[in-house]
Design a protein around this motif. Structure first.
Motif, PDB file in Angstrom:
ATOM      1  N   GLY A  28       0.836  -1.200   0.000  1.00 56.79           N
ATOM      2  CA  GLY A  28       0.000   0.000   0.000  1.00 56.79           C
ATOM      3  C   GLY A  28       0.863   1.240   0.000  1.00 56.79           C
ATOM      4  N   TRP A  34      -2.353  -3.787   2.555  1.00 56.35           N
ATOM      5  CA  TRP A  34      -3.782  -4.061   2.452  1.00 56.35           C
ATOM      6  C   TRP A  34      -3.905  -5.566   2.459  1.00 56.35           C
ATOM      7  CZ3 TRP A  34      -3.470  -0.632  -2.377  1.00 56.35           C
ATOM      8  CH2 TRP A  34      -3.484   0.715  -2.011  1.00 56.35           C
ATOM      9  N   ASP A  98     -11.448  -7.328   5.005  1.00 60.01           N
ATOM     10  CA  ASP A  98     -10.430  -6.479   4.387  1.00 60.01           C
ATOM     11  C   ASP A  98      -9.966  -5.415   5.363  1.00 60.01           C
ATOM     12  OD1 ASP A  98     -10.576  -7.474   1.579  1.00 60.01           O
ATOM     13  OD2 ASP A  98     -12.634  -6.740   1.730  1.00 60.01           O
ATOM     14  N   THR A 100      -6.157  -2.839   6.717  1.00 65.73           N
ATOM     15  CA  THR A 100      -4.796  -2.356   6.483  1.00 65.73           C
ATOM     16  C   THR A 100      -3.991  -2.537   7.765  1.00 65.73           C
ATOM     17  OG1 THR A 100      -5.355  -0.092   7.158  1.00 65.73           O
ATOM     18  CG2 THR A 100      -5.512  -0.604   4.812  1.00 65.73           C
TER      19      THR A 100
END
Length: 110
Positions: A28, A34, A98, A100
């Protein structure tokens, strides 16, 4: 983190699906990663209940953050033209979690 997701208590009316969790990590910005954790569940409850369960789970990511992810679901429908609504129990769901995290020196994040 995938282990924490799989070990998280399941919602009554759900069982582990036939596939092991899959993890995808992508680079990322500024060394962040990610990630997507994908797993399947066999369900006898509405999709919205399953999504709510995992959205409220506050599973800790490798950064020590909780609640730093989004959850979506894909329903597998066997019949042509079959539809799944939030109130229906589709049988099998593919769950995508999902988020980060700070990749540090992880080469997948650079």
């Amino acid at each position: 983190m995938a282990d924490r997701v799989v070990e998280h208590p399941r919602l009554p009316g759900t069982t582990s699906g036939q596939f092991d969790p899959q993890v995808k990590v992508r680079g990322g910005d500024s060394g962040d990663c990610w990630y997507t954790i994908r797993f399947t569940l066999d369900v006898d409850v509405p999709v919205e209940q399953v999504l709510s369960h995992y959205r409220q789970a506050k599973i800790e990511d490798p950064d020590g953050q909780r609640d730093d992810y989004e959850v979506s679901a894909w329903a597998l429908v066997d019949e042509p033209g079959g539809e799944t609504t939030e109130d229906s129990a589709p049988g099998t769901l593919i769950i995508d979690l999902d988020g980060t995290l700070n990749g540090g020196l992880d080469p997948r994040c650079l």
